[in-house]
Scaffold this motif. Structure first.
Motif, PDB file in Angstrom:
ATOM      1  N   GLN A  90       0.833  -1.205   0.000  1.00 48.44           N
ATOM      2  CA  GLN A  90       0.000   0.000   0.000  1.00 48.44           C
ATOM      3  C   GLN A  90       0.877   1.267   0.000  1.00 48.44           C
ATOM      4  N   GLN A  91       1.932   1.239   0.819  1.00 48.10           N
ATOM      5  CA  GLN A  91       2.840   2.393   0.856  1.00 48.10           C
ATOM      6  C   GLN A  91       3.574   2.550  -0.482  1.00 48.10           C
ATOM      7  N   ALA A  92       3.949   1.423  -1.085  1.00 46.66           N
ATOM      8  CA  ALA A  92       4.631   1.481  -2.379  1.00 46.66           C
ATOM      9  C   ALA A  92       3.727   2.108  -3.429  1.00 46.66           C
ATOM     10  N   ASP A  93       2.462   1.732  -3.415  1.00 49.74           N
ATOM     11  CA  ASP A  93       1.509   2.336  -4.355  1.00 49.74           C
ATOM     12  C   ASP A  93       1.382   3.846  -4.119  1.00 49.74           C
TER      13      ASP A  93
ATOM     14  N   LEU B 270      11.371  -0.043  -0.917  1.00 48.67           N
ATOM     15  CA  LEU B 270      10.112  -0.763  -0.714  1.00 48.67           C
ATOM     16  C   LEU B 270       9.962  -1.902  -1.717  1.00 48.67           C
ATOM     17  N   ASP B 271      10.305  -1.633  -2.981  1.00 50.20           N
ATOM     18  CA  ASP B 271      10.206  -2.677  -4.014  1.00 50.20           C
ATOM     19  C   ASP B 271      11.136  -3.839  -3.683  1.00 50.20           C
ATOM     20  N   ALA B 272      12.333  -3.504  -3.205  1.00 54.00           N
ATOM     21  CA  ALA B 272      13.286  -4.557  -2.851  1.00 54.00           C
ATOM     22  C   ALA B 272      12.767  -5.362  -1.660  1.00 54.00           C
ATOM     23  N   PHE B 273      12.118  -4.692  -0.705  1.00 52.12           N
ATOM     24  CA  PHE B 273      11.556  -5.379   0.472  1.00 52.12           C
ATOM     25  C   PHE B 273      10.422  -6.300   0.088  1.00 52.12           C
ATOM     26  N   ILE B 274       9.554  -5.785  -0.794  1.00 51.55           N
ATOM     27  CA  ILE B 274       8.414  -6.607  -1.259  1.00 51.55           C
ATOM     28  C   ILE B 274       8.924  -7.834  -1.999  1.00 51.55           C
TER      29      ILE B 274
ATOM     30  N   HIS C  58       8.256 -11.838  -1.086  1.00 53.57           N
ATOM     31  CA  HIS C  58       7.730 -12.849  -2.013  1.00 53.57           C
ATOM     32  C   HIS C  58       8.676 -14.025  -2.103  1.00 53.57           C
ATOM     33  N   GLN C  59       9.983 -13.793  -2.140  1.00 57.38           N
ATOM     34  CA  GLN C  59      10.951 -14.866  -2.244  1.00 57.38           C
ATOM     35  C   GLN C  59      10.929 -15.721  -0.959  1.00 57.38           C
ATOM     36  N   GLU C  60      10.747 -15.071   0.181  1.00 55.53           N
ATOM     37  CA  GLU C  60      10.688 -15.796   1.455  1.00 55.53           C
ATOM     38  C   GLU C  60       9.471 -16.701   1.496  1.00 55.53           C
TER      39      GLU C  60
END
Length: 428
Positions: free
Chosen positions: A30-33, A417-421, A425-427
């Motif tokens: 949501q924050q990324a958006d 944020l993109d890197a965190f998201i 997903h990978q986790e």
């Protein structure tokens, strides 16, 4: 109702973990958006307001300005020697002309013979060179360097000029000038050169003689114009201006005018009158004015006489200049068997030659030493400013800078944020 895999501690902790990371992922997305929308708005604003400019943040702008400033300083070394010497000579003459005319030429020219004239001139030139002239010359050179440096720093560069750097350039200019100190030994070497130049009296050709006469005429005409303006302010408008512009004289101006007319009559009777009025002459002028109903104070007569005699003397000197145009032949013979004496022309030639030699010496000091030292100061100032974040914020301001800074921050946050998201997903 419950199955075995739903009630163990391990299963419960996994379920809580899934719920937690799901909530974190949804919040981060949501924050990324939100940041994507902010970034889009900022990029759209930039495209509409600055379509032809690259997005540079404050540090990038400072580096660009730094390169421009250093290029402009290097331009000082490309100023032609002729330009340096012309502005140095003109500026130095503007600075010393009043002293030369008022304290050297006029006192000497009002003496009775050429021997006294030359003695007075030599003494006053020596005193001037020992005490004031070298210092004045160095001041003029330093001011000239500042003016040229300021001109290169501030003049618009046409379409390439970017006013966002103006405050920074002004600050760099002021700080560099403040740190710059002229070479301490410059005055001593200059004093010797100027003294030798002023001692020389040998005019080699007619061209130099004519140039000295032209130089003398220009100086005297400028003084004559100032004197006539002073007299006009003293006595008020003449009859022509009174009729054309409906102006009247004040009572004080009327008194000055009557005094001036009386003093001019005295000068017509004795055109070789000395510079000062005798006490009996002041009494005579006063009585003549009183007989016409004009009450005057002796101090007013002296003040009026100063301007009237000054105008008379300057006009006579200009006429003498005209006669000296044919005097080079007599000068070569040291004015032997000649009623024409042009020692004043020789004085102005000495002054003119001193100005030229001084300008040449100062130009060499500028181009060989001072420009490089100023460039070094500019580099030091820029290095100090580069390490001072508050200074950069203060000097590089405006909507464009703030917009670029905001864009940089938003992009950095969005990338994190993109890197965190992606990691979430990978986790999963």
């Amino acid at each position: 109702m419950l199955k075995a895999h739903q009630v163990t501690t391990r299963n419960l902790s996994l379920a809580v973990s899934d719920c937690f990371w799901k909530m974190v992922r949804e919040s981060v997305e949501q924050q990324a958006d939100s940041f994507k929308a902010t970034r889009f708005n900022l990029e759209t604003e930039w495209k509409n307001n600055y379509p032809r400019l690259r997005e540079l943040d404050r540090n990038e702008l400072f580096e660009k300005a730094k390169n421009e400033i250093l290029d402009e300083v290097i331009s000082l070394s490309q100023v032609t020697p002729k330009h340096w010497e012309e502005i140095l000579q003109q500026s130095l003459w503007e600075r010393v002309s009043t002293h030369v005319i008022e304290n050297i030429y006029l006192p000497a020219a009002q003496t009775m013979n050429s021997g006294t004239f030359n003695t007075t001139v030599d003494i006053k030139l020596k005193q001037w060179t020992d005490k004031q002239l070298p210092n004045k010359a160095v001041e003029v050179a330093w001011e000239t360097l500042q003016e040229e440096f300021s001109r290169f720093m501030t003049e618009p560069k046409g379409k390439e000029h970017d006013d966002i750097f103006d405050k920074l350039k002004e600050a760099v200019k002021e700080e560099s000038i403040k740190r710059h100190k002229w070479n301490d030994f410059a005055e001593d070497s200059l004093r010797v050169i100027q003294h030798n130049a002023l001692e020389d009296r040998s005019i080699s050709d007619k061209q130099q003689w004519d140039a000295a006469i032209y130089f003398m005429e220009e100086a005297l005409q400028a003084r004559l114009k100032d004197t006539e303006n002073a007299i006009e302010n003293m006595v008020g408008p003449d009859w022509k201006k009174r009729w054309l512009y409906w102006k009247n004289r004040t009572q004080e101006q009327c008194v000055h005018n009557e005094t001036k007319n009386e003093l001019e009559k005295m000068l017509k009777c004795n055109e070789e009158h000395p510079a000062y009025l005798a006490s009996d002459e002041i009494t005579t002028v006063r009585k003549n004015l009183e007989s016409r109903g004009v009450e005057v104070d002796p101090s007013l007569i002296k003040d009026t006489w100063h301007q009237v005699y000054r105008r008379h003397f300057l006009r006579t000197a200009l006429n003498h200049c005209n006669l000296c145009r044919r005097g080079f032949y007599y000068y070569q013979r040291h004015f032997v068997d000649s009623e024409l004496e042009c020692n004043d022309v020789v004085l102005f030639w000495r002054i003119q030659r001193m100005l030229a030699i001084t300008a040449n010496t100062l130009r060499q000091q500028l181009t060989n030493t001072e420009v490089r030292r100023l460039e070094k100061n500019v580099k030091e100032v820029l290095e100090d400013f580069a390490e001072d974040s508050e200074k950069k914020v203060k000097l590089l301001t405006g909507k464009r800078v703030q917009l670029a800074e905001d864009l940089k921050k938003v992009r950095e946050i969005q990338e994190k944020l993109d890197a965190f998201i992606e990691a979430l997903h990978q986790e999963k």
